[in-house]
Every structure is written in C-alpha cells, then in structure tokens.
Enzyme design. Sequence first.
Site, PDB file in Angstrom:
ATOM      1  CE  LYS A   1      -1.744   2.989   2.694  1.00  0.00           C
ATOM      2  NZ  LYS A   1      -1.836   4.165   1.812  1.00  0.00           N
ATOM      3  CD  GLU A   7      13.154  -0.350   7.954  1.00  0.00           C
ATOM      4  OE1 GLU A   7      13.975   0.497   8.336  1.00  0.00           O
ATOM      5  OE2 GLU A   7      13.468  -1.422   7.434  1.00  0.00           O
ATOM      6  CB  CYS A  62      14.101   7.866   7.097  1.00  0.00           C
ATOM      7  SG  CYS A  62      15.124   6.699   6.212  1.00  0.00           S
ATOM      8  CD  GLU A 117      11.221  12.249  10.695  1.00  0.00           C
ATOM      9  OE1 GLU A 117      10.047  11.886  10.922  1.00  0.00           O
ATOM     10  OE2 GLU A 117      12.038  11.572  10.077  1.00  0.00           O
TER      11      GLU A 117
HETATM   12  P1  NAP Z   1       3.039   8.321   7.312  1.00  0.00           P
HETATM   13  O1  NAP Z   1       2.128   9.466   7.337  1.00  0.00           O
HETATM   14  O2  NAP Z   1       3.212   7.518   8.539  1.00  0.00           O
HETATM   15  O3  NAP Z   1       2.540   7.399   6.104  1.00  0.00           O
HETATM   16  C1  NAP Z   1       3.218   6.190   5.787  1.00  0.00           C
HETATM   17  C2  NAP Z   1       2.225   5.225   5.193  1.00  0.00           C
HETATM   18  O4  NAP Z   1       1.289   4.843   6.207  1.00  0.00           O
HETATM   19  C3  NAP Z   1       1.405   5.815   4.042  1.00  0.00           C
HETATM   20  O5  NAP Z   1       1.179   4.821   3.067  1.00  0.00           O
HETATM   21  C4  NAP Z   1       0.093   6.165   4.727  1.00  0.00           C
HETATM   22  O6  NAP Z   1      -1.003   6.203   3.845  1.00  0.00           O
HETATM   23  C5  NAP Z   1      -0.037   5.008   5.698  1.00  0.00           C
HETATM   24  N1  NAP Z   1      -0.931   5.226   6.818  1.00  0.00           N
HETATM   25  C6  NAP Z   1      -1.377   6.401   7.336  1.00  0.00           C
HETATM   26  N2  NAP Z   1      -2.215   6.159   8.379  1.00  0.00           N
HETATM   27  C7  NAP Z   1      -2.301   4.811   8.514  1.00  0.00           C
HETATM   28  C8  NAP Z   1      -2.993   3.940   9.403  1.00  0.00           C
HETATM   29  N3  NAP Z   1      -3.773   4.401  10.381  1.00  0.00           N
HETATM   30  N4  NAP Z   1      -2.845   2.611   9.249  1.00  0.00           N
HETATM   31  C9  NAP Z   1      -2.045   2.116   8.279  1.00  0.00           C
HETATM   32  N5  NAP Z   1      -1.382   2.885   7.393  1.00  0.00           N
HETATM   33  C10 NAP Z   1      -1.494   4.212   7.513  1.00  0.00           C
HETATM   34  O7  NAP Z   1       4.507   8.710   6.863  1.00  0.00           O
HETATM   35  P2  NAP Z   1       4.878   9.613   5.625  1.00  0.00           P
HETATM   36  O8  NAP Z   1       4.514  10.990   6.010  1.00  0.00           O
HETATM   37  O9  NAP Z   1       4.314   9.000   4.385  1.00  0.00           O
HETATM   38  O10 NAP Z   1       6.443   9.413   5.554  1.00  0.00           O
HETATM   39  C11 NAP Z   1       7.337  10.163   6.274  1.00  0.00           C
HETATM   40  C12 NAP Z   1       7.816   9.390   7.483  1.00  0.00           C
HETATM   41  O11 NAP Z   1       8.405   8.168   7.071  1.00  0.00           O
HETATM   42  C13 NAP Z   1       8.900  10.146   8.215  1.00  0.00           C
HETATM   43  O12 NAP Z   1       8.695  10.043   9.589  1.00  0.00           O
HETATM   44  C14 NAP Z   1      10.155   9.409   7.801  1.00  0.00           C
HETATM   45  O13 NAP Z   1      11.223   9.524   8.690  1.00  0.00           O
HETATM   46  C15 NAP Z   1       9.658   8.010   7.707  1.00  0.00           C
HETATM   47  N6  NAP Z   1      10.566   7.193   6.891  1.00  0.00           N
HETATM   48  C16 NAP Z   1      11.327   6.258   7.521  1.00  0.00           C
HETATM   49  C17 NAP Z   1      12.230   5.484   6.783  1.00  0.00           C
HETATM   50  C18 NAP Z   1      13.066   4.430   7.456  1.00  0.00           C
HETATM   51  O14 NAP Z   1      13.555   3.557   6.761  1.00  0.00           O
HETATM   52  N7  NAP Z   1      13.259   4.471   8.755  1.00  0.00           N
HETATM   53  C19 NAP Z   1      12.332   5.673   5.410  1.00  0.00           C
HETATM   54  C20 NAP Z   1      11.543   6.644   4.803  1.00  0.00           C
HETATM   55  C21 NAP Z   1      10.650   7.398   5.562  1.00  0.00           C
HETATM   56  P3  NAP Z   1      -1.556   7.592   3.214  1.00  0.00           P
HETATM   57  O15 NAP Z   1      -0.393   8.503   3.060  1.00  0.00           O
HETATM   58  O16 NAP Z   1      -2.150   7.152   1.925  1.00  0.00           O
HETATM   59  O17 NAP Z   1      -2.567   8.082   4.160  1.00  0.00           O
END
Ligand code: NAP
Length: 492
Positions: A180, A254, A290, A400
């Site tokens: 997803k 992650e 990240c 962050e």
């Molecule tokens: P996010 O808002 O947590 O979204 C990540 C994914 O989770 C998206 O596909 C989102 O879908 C989905 N999601 C949202 N609410 C959910 C729920 N209640 N249940 C299940 N899935 C749900 O994160 P982001 O803003 O996309 O990405 C940025 C974050 O990712 C930052 O904190 C970054 O540090 C982290 N990151 C970490 C790594 C690592 O390897 N450690 C790598 C890259 C990024 P929708 O967007 O479609 O709502």
Amino acid sequence: MAVSTDLKEYHNLVGGELRGATGGALTDSIDPSTGKVWARVPKSSKEDAVAAIEAAQHAFPAWKALSAGERAACLRDAAEVIASNGGELAALETQDNGWVIRETTYGLIPVLQQVWLDAAAKATEANRGQTVPMSPTTLGYTLREPYGVVVGITPWNAPLFTFAIKAAYALAAGNTVVIKPSEQAAVSSLHLGKLLKDVFPEGVLNVICGPGSQIGDTLVEHPAVSKVSLTGSGGTASSIAKATAGKPKPLILELGGKSANILFEDANIEKAVEAISTHSIFTGNSGQLCVGSSRLLVHRSIIDQVADGVKNYLANPDLKKFGPTMDPSTTTGPIANKSQFETIKSYIQLGLDEGAELVYGGRSGGAELISDRSDLADGYWIEPTLLKTESNELRVCQEEIFGPVAVMIPFDTEEEAIALANGTEFGLAAGVWTTDLSRAHRMISALDSGNVWVNTYARVGTDLPFGGVKSSGFGTDSIEDYSREKACVIEL
Ligand code: NAP
C-alpha cells in the site's frame, strides 16, 4: 481545484487484474514542482483492501510450494523489467514526489535492480534451517518458513525503494504481498504493479492505493495478514500497534529520525561539508530522507569554518540549482506535498521564534526562489536552511522536520558530543567525522543508533541490515525478517 479531463489514471493490481477502486473513486495526484494535478490514483475502500488480502491469501500455498530457484527466477525477471522500464519509472517517481530526475535515474533505478537481484540471490538461503543434535537418539532441527500474507505500507518520500525492500525480500522468502503506497505519491508504485503483473503468478503481488486513515486498519487487522511492515511516521506506527493489539502480529517498523552528523576538530572538513551539502540533508529530494542529518554537532573550534563551507556550497547556483525536476541539471527538488511544505515552513519559523540563528536559507515558494519560471511559482519549494543554536532542547532539535533544515550545535568534548547525539527520542543514524581511529571506534560503540557512518554518510547497501532503535523503530526489511523459525524434534 480545477481538474483537466485528460489526466492519466492508474489502477490497483489485485489478484493479477488491474482494477480501479470500487465505485470508481479517485484521488488527484499533484506534481509538487508546479502544485498542479497531473494524474489520478484509485481511492480504494475497505472492500478493495479485503479483496487484495484475499487474493494474496489464495495465492500463498502455491507460491510457498515453489522451489526457491523458481521464486528467484521471478525476482530476476522483476529486476529485468525494472531495468528495461527504468527511464519511465524514474520519470513517474520524479513527477509524483519531486525527487529530481538526475537522482531517480542514476541513483534510484540501479539500486532497485540491485535489491530485486539481491533478493533473488538470497532466496535459496531464506528457508535454510539448522540441525541441532540433541542426544544420540534425538535429532533436533529448525525450519524457516514464510509467514503467509505480508502487508507492506510505504511512505511518499521513497515509494519505489520501500516497495522494493519490502516486496522483494518477502516474496523471496515465500510470502505473498500486498503493497500500500501513500496516496500522496502512489503513481510509480501502481505503474510498477502493472509492469510486474505477468512476472508473478496472479495474487502473489498486489498493489492497492487508498488513504491510510480509511483502509489502514483493515489492511493490518485482517486475520489472514501474518506480518506488517511499515515505513512511515511514529504516529502511524502507534495506530498500527493499536489496531493489531487485540491479536498481536509481528511488525517491522522503519520510522523517523533526528540524526546527528558529528564533526570533530580533526575531521576532513572539506569532505564533510560536501557530504552535508549533497547527500546527508540537502539532497535532491530536499531532505525528505529518514536518515537526514538534521542535527550537525560541530566542535566549537571549527564551527564557523563548517558554517561558511556549507553556506558557500548552498549559495553556489552551479552546485545547488532549483528548476524543473525533469531537467537533469536541477539538483534540488521541491517538498513532496503541500501539507509537508506547510509543516517545514512552520518549523523554520518555530526555530527562529525559539531563538535559533538563521545561518542560511529560510525562504520558500517557487515565485521567490525560481523567479524566471512562472510554471513553478505554485510549487512547494523550500530553500535549504541552516540554523544554529547552543541548545539541543529546542523543538527544532528534538522533533523530526523531514525537510531541508539542519540545526548546528557546537560541542567542546567527546562526552558532550555523545550526550547531544543520544539526546533525542530517536536512534536511526549518525555520522562521525574524525581522523582518530580510536575515537571512531569509541563513538560507534557509544552512539544509540541503528546505523553509524564514519567519514561518510547515508551509505546503505544490500549486504548490511538497515533499521533503527528507540523511537526510530525495530526490525529490518531483510530476508531474515520475512521468515519464521519452527523447532522440530525427531526421536529416532
Ligand atoms: P506516514 O504518514 O506515517 O505514512 C506512511 C504510510 O502509512 C502511508 O502509506 C500512509 O497512507 C499510511 N498510513 C497512514 N495512516 C495509517 C494507518 N492508520 N494505518 C495504516 N497505514 C497508515 O509517513 P509519511 O509521512 O508518508 O512518511 C514520512 C515518514 O516516514 C517520516 O517520519 C520518515 O522519517 C519516515 N521514513 C522512515 C524510513 C526508514 O527507513 N526508517 C524511510 C523513509 C521514511 P496515506 O499517506 O495514503 O494516508
């Protein structure tokens, strides 16, 4: 927002079929360099999510029954498809999330190939157990088996990379998969699903796009789902942990970071400055990384020299160039979506309100930053921004930001540098710049971090694990984490 009628629509891959969402619901996808709608993706419902899981469940027994060599052949074919469609995939990723074309083409696509090929090479060892002689008449041994259906939830900053590390290793170990992507940047993942439709037996790989807040719970709670891997924020990780608390299941998380790049007085400053200015935080996807080194801990004796070096680099239009993301000479892209754009701007203002000094940057908006390109005026552009403070306690040093914003903090002793580096809730990555070998080893041991890089930064590869500690998560998207051990005993 006015929407043109000739926008390309992308589809889910469910059970080997390309399908729209139930009822045809769609979400607009925005090109962040212009702020304009450029494509549409399915707004899938809970019913669509269940269909994807059931397709994966149905496909699991036959996929598991294949030999590792047969699964590896499919993974190699996937790598081949990615290589032969690399230009198109790079362009879709660039248009969808703003990561500049020079990096998606020459950085991302070769890495994707490498990941899919690495998973193919490791498929034969994925399910290898151990023999454990227990007594002369008792043979113990372990089997490694796939979990079943794995759901991989990916973020908008690196859709194809996170798709690769989740799907390739989970499939290699014999699981079936539902990916997803974030609906903020789902086009490249949906297109890859289409390209891989005939590479895997139907239902083995499924890709479904819908808002996480609406279909996330269904995807993670469903009893047929045996493991969930999220790359995303701590807030989403908490939602998933709550949703699965009733019937706990293994998770890979992650998550985010507030990584420190630590420069000692004996560092090769020129090399460190170049790394900071190019691939540590001021990157081609504008610090939406990240492991972004959002805190620069610098020995007080060299802090002015480092600040001047980074400023000179960022102010040089030949080295740091805004512009159309599809232009290979552009080095610095926009923020991937409007909400993140607003978040970063408010953090820059917060840092100033908290008393941090603005060393460089701080401006935003296409009209301000790229005045000769009216087509980019409404894009989500933010200038690389360097702040300086004495206090690690400011919110801009603790939370962050996920953008091109770094905060410099001086230190005087090694002990102080360690305390500052470890002084946040996160533990994803750290950089150490020193020519003292003993100090390098002491720092590696002292840093609470899943990754430590010495005299380099953001070096990840398929031969090393990648994960975080503390609030940066647990588990890794590696082949070992996509199979479970069974203990077997035979009395002879
Ligand atoms: P996010 O808002 O947590 O979204 C990540 C994914 O989770 C998206 O596909 C989102 O879908 C989905 N999601 C949202 N609410 C959910 C729920 N209640 N249940 C299940 N899935 C749900 O994160 P982001 O803003 O996309 O990405 C940025 C974050 O990712 C930052 O904190 C970054 O540090 C982290 N990151 C970490 C790594 C690592 O390897 N450690 C790598 C890259 C990024 P929708 O967007 O479609 O709502």
